[in-house]
Design a protein around this motif. Structure first.
Motif, short mmCIF file in Angstrom:
data_model
loop_
_atom_site.label_atom_id
_atom_site.label_comp_id
_atom_site.label_asym_id
_atom_site.label_seq_id
_atom_site.Cartn_x
_atom_site.Cartn_y
_atom_site.Cartn_z
N LYS A 36 0.83 -1.21 0.00
CA LYS A 36 0.00 0.00 0.00
C LYS A 36 0.87 1.26 0.00
O LYS A 36 0.59 2.22 -0.72
CB LYS A 36 -0.92 -0.01 1.22
N THR A 54 1.07 4.10 -2.95
CA THR A 54 0.80 5.51 -2.65
C THR A 54 1.96 6.39 -3.08
O THR A 54 1.77 7.45 -3.68
CB THR A 54 0.54 5.68 -1.14
N GLU A 66 2.06 9.35 -5.91
CA GLU A 66 2.47 10.72 -5.57
C GLU A 66 3.55 11.22 -6.52
O GLU A 66 3.50 12.35 -7.02
CB GLU A 66 2.97 10.77 -4.13
#
Length: 781
Positions: free
Chosen positions: A564, A568, A572
């Motif tokens: 996860k 992420t 980004e």
């Protein structure tokens, strides 16, 4: 398999529990008739079908509802002169309707993809009979009006007469003011004729025929004379209705008779599938599995529990019944079980026996994944007190007579269970006889498991090759059994402790202890020490297993959190790179600033990736360099960065590069990016990225390479967008995109996308020696 063996192992009780899980009585009866299968191939097919049924039941692909036993209709279908009654047709319709639903649920899929689906699809089917019954029978079990034109016509006329009678009676009652004299509604039926329910003391008010009186005598049922002709016509119509119904039933019977093989096959299929679903439900109740059964397999039952103990008290019993690993090595055929009285030795033997019979019967067994068993053609059991007063046989004599009878039938595919064999005679002679019997069984190659208290047989289990010793442990503090099996050691019988627990007077126990000391045969302290060590070892192994499960769960959780966090972070950085590109396009930052920002983003990605994993990724060991001089035109090599096989066309020793043909596209590749064709392939990934070395001798145009050949336009667009993002992040200015020649559609799509991309400065087809119109070279801003 002997019925005596099945009875001693309580296999019929297991079948009763299975029968209770079937939804129909025919399937329940079939469950009670299950027996071990003699053919290994048939057993393998049955196990495969059961495994598929377990999955289908778990997915609720089909749910059975109770259906009737229709065995009685098959003799009728064999006779040309008999017709099925309406109840039989309704039962047949119910069965065929459920088979049709089963075929719909399981009959789909490619042939060979599912054995159970192939069986369902390949079963003969009475399609005409099922369709006719569905059309002719109403949900309430009656024949529909539309079953035949004659039946429709006569029922229409019957309904018309009913309306006529109701109208005439209503008019009569109104004209004659008969309301106060009627007991119930205006009209009712008695003796299959329409009558008026008149109060008994007013029966003279209506001229007609008296058909009946009520039980109290207060109501008289009179058929008025003006209804007689109409009732007569009604009776004629009802006779015609019965004749029309009989013709319809005869027609339906004829269809079923013509398709009687399909009808019988469909019924057998429905019963067999109900049995399969019951087996699947049993697997769920047992928390069990399907063991691997075959010739040469070892006895390897993991976490085995006796099925009746598991089923005794619902799901909670699964956790209360102590599991045992019943395991023999590849070169072992015998298991000698020792230990305390009431410690579970006999249960171990019964568990092995009943699970073996269940596995041979294609039933799920209450054991863990990875369990395996030999294919036993015969199982013989010697359990408990076998004395017979009627035959004047003692326990010992009965055991010997039974063993003598079956001895010629014992071979390498036989399992023999011996519980306290030889215990009914002199201990020394009984022990010698038991050892001799075990020797004989091993000489025959048979498998055996024996429970004993004989000290000589305990020592035999530790010393005889091909035999494994085990003991049931007890708690050293309480002297009570813990129902745990420990291997490669023997245990004490602790008879005096068991007798004390069950209330034998203490003075008798003290005297027995003195006699034991005088005899000099008390090895209790040694056995206690061995038991204590074994119990501690088992508990340590349990703790280690629990810690391993805990660590595995923790690692799985960390991996999930890591995935996860990585997703992420990548998202980004991707958003940041797009924002940098937009700002550069809008003129808010220059090219150098944009490249610096992209380099910073890449650095951040690497640093954060290291921070997430908590360690530096180990560098891969450098591959052995390919000797360019050893290559010759026509040799096959593998392009490492693309994981593609290519054919060498030319060599340039000065630049240490070779011109290769990759699927019709020619290009120069540095020797550092090549490997032998049979070298291990690179790990599969998404976009293939090849970073050329910065050496001036390398091919200057080989910055980043993307191979889009064989992709659809939408997939190529997505891959190209990610490829350009990766190039911007890495700070590369020159790219190569391989799209192949083909029809030119993929090339046109790539060029369209490149024209629209804000960071593309220019692009052009590659020179002929670099791939020609099969590759496009791109320059970024």
């Amino acid at each position: 398999m002997e019925s005596r063996t099945l009875s001693l192992l309580e296999f019929p009780k297991v079948l009763e529990r299975l029968a209770a899980l079937a939804v129909s009585e025919p399937a329940a009866a079939a469950c009670r008739e299950i027996s071990p299968i003699a053919d290994p191939k048939v057993l393998a097919d049955e196990q495969r079908k059961l495994a598929e049924a377990v999955e289908l039941r778990r997915d609720a692909a089909f749910t059975f509802t109770p259906f009737p036993d229709i065995e009685a209709i098959f003799p009728i279908l064999e006779s040309e002169r008999r017709a099925l009654e309406l109840d039989a047709l309704v039962a047949l319709s119910h069965v065929l309707g459920q088979v049709a639903a089963l075929r719909e649920a399981l009959g789909k899929g490619e042939p060979g993809s599912s054995l159970l689906r192939d069986v369902v699809a390949g079963t003969p089917w009475a399609q005409k009979t099922q369709a006719a019954l569905a059309r002719c029978l109403a949900p309430d079990g009656s024949l529909r009006d539309e079953s035949s034109p004659e039946l429709f016509s006569v029922r229409q006329e019957i309904r018309a007469i009913h309306q006529t009678i109701m109208t005439r009676v209503k008019e009569f009652v109104g004209e004659k003011e008969m309301g106060p004299f009627l007991q119930d509604d205006y009209v009712t039926i008695s003796s299959d004729r329409y009558v008026l329910p008149l109060k008994a003391n007013f029966k003279g008010r209506v001229q007609g025929i008296i058909h009946d009186y009520s039980q109290t005598g207060e109501t008289v049922y009179i058929e008025p004379f003006f209804l007689v002709e109409t009732n007569n016509r009604l009776q004629e119509l009802k006779n015609e209705e019965r004749e029309a119904e009989a013709r319809v039933m005869a027609f339906l019977t004829g269809l079923a008779r013509d398709e009687r093989r399909g009808v019988a096959a469909a019924y057998r299929l429905l019963v067999a599938c109900d049995v399969l679903w019951a087996k699947a439900a049993l697997a769920d109740r047992l928390g069990g599995t399907l063991p691997e059964v075959g010739q040469g397999r070892p006895v390897h039952l993991l976490a085995a529990r006796h099925p009746l103990l598991v089923l005794a008290d619902g799901d909670g019993a699964k956790t209360r019944v102590m599991p045992q690993d019943l395991v023999l090595g590849e070169d072992q055929r015998g298991l000698i079980v020792t230990g305390a009285n009431a410690g579970g030795k006999t249960v171990c033997l019964k568990t092995l026996g009943v699970l073996a019979v269940m596995a041979l019967s294609a039933l799920p067994v209450s054991a863990g994944e990875g369990s395996r068993l030999p294919f036993f053609h015969k199982v013989f059991v010697f359990l408990g007190d076998e004395q017979s007063l009627e035959d004047h046989l003692s326990t010992f004599t009965a055991q010997i007579r039974h063993l003598s009878r079956v001895w010629p039938d014992i071979d390498a595919d036989t399992l023999v269970l011996l519980d306290e064999f030889g215990a009914g005679t002199d201990p020394s002679q009984g022990a010698a006889l038991a050892q001799s019997v075990v020797d004989g069984l091993l000489d025959k190659g048979a498998y055996l498991a024996a429970a004993t208290h004989f000290p000589a047989l305990k020592a035999y289990g530790l010393s005889r090759p091909g035999v494994r010793a085990a003991c049931m442990l007890f708690d050293p503090a309480t002297k009570k059994p813990v129902y745990r099996l420990a291997y490669d050691q023997v245990g004490a019988s602790i008879a005096l402790d068991v007798a004390r627990e069950h209330g034998l007077p203490e003075e008798i126990l003290e005297r027995a202890s003195r006699y034991l000391l005088l005899d000099g045969s008390d090895a209790g302290q040694v056995f206690d020490r061995l038991n204590d060590l074994a119990l501690r070892r088992e508990r340590e192994l349990e703790a280690i297993a629990a810690k391993r499960r805990e660590d595995e769960g923790r690692v799985a959780k960390l991996k999930e959190n890591l995935k996860k966090a990585q997703d992420t972070l990548v998202e980004e950085i991707r958003d940041l790179s797009r924002e940098i590109a937009r700002r550069h396009e809008a003129g808010r930052i220059g090219r150098k600033e944009a490249q610096k920002a992209l380099a910073d983003a890449r650095k951040r990605l690497i640093e954060h990736g290291t921070a997430i994993t908590g360690r530096q990724e180990p560098e891969e060991a450098p591959a052995k360099a390919l000797d360019l001089a050893a290559l010759a035109p026509g040799d096959s090599v593998r392009i490492i960065s693309w994981d593609k096989t290519a054919v060498v066309r030319e060599k340039d020793m000065r630049r240490q590069a070779a011109k290769v043909d990759v699927g019709g596209v020619s290009l120069w590749v540095p020797v550092a990016d090549m490997a032998l064709a049979d070298a291990p392939a690179a790990k599969p990934g998404g976009v293939t990225v090849a970073i050329a070395p910065r050496d001036t001798t390398a091919v200057s145009g080989l910055g980043l390479v993307l191979d889009l050949r064989g992709m659809r336009a939408d997939a190529a667009e997505s891959e190209l967008a990610m490829f350009l993002d990766a190039a911007l992040l890495r700070g590369h200015g020159e790219l190569e995109i391989i799209h192949g020649k083909g029809t030119g559609a993929l090339r046109r799509e790539v060029h369209r996308l490149l024209k629209e991309h804000p960071q593309v400065a220019s692009f052009a087809l590659a020179p002929e020696d670099r791939g020609g119109d099969g590759m496009t070279m791109v320059t970024l801003k």
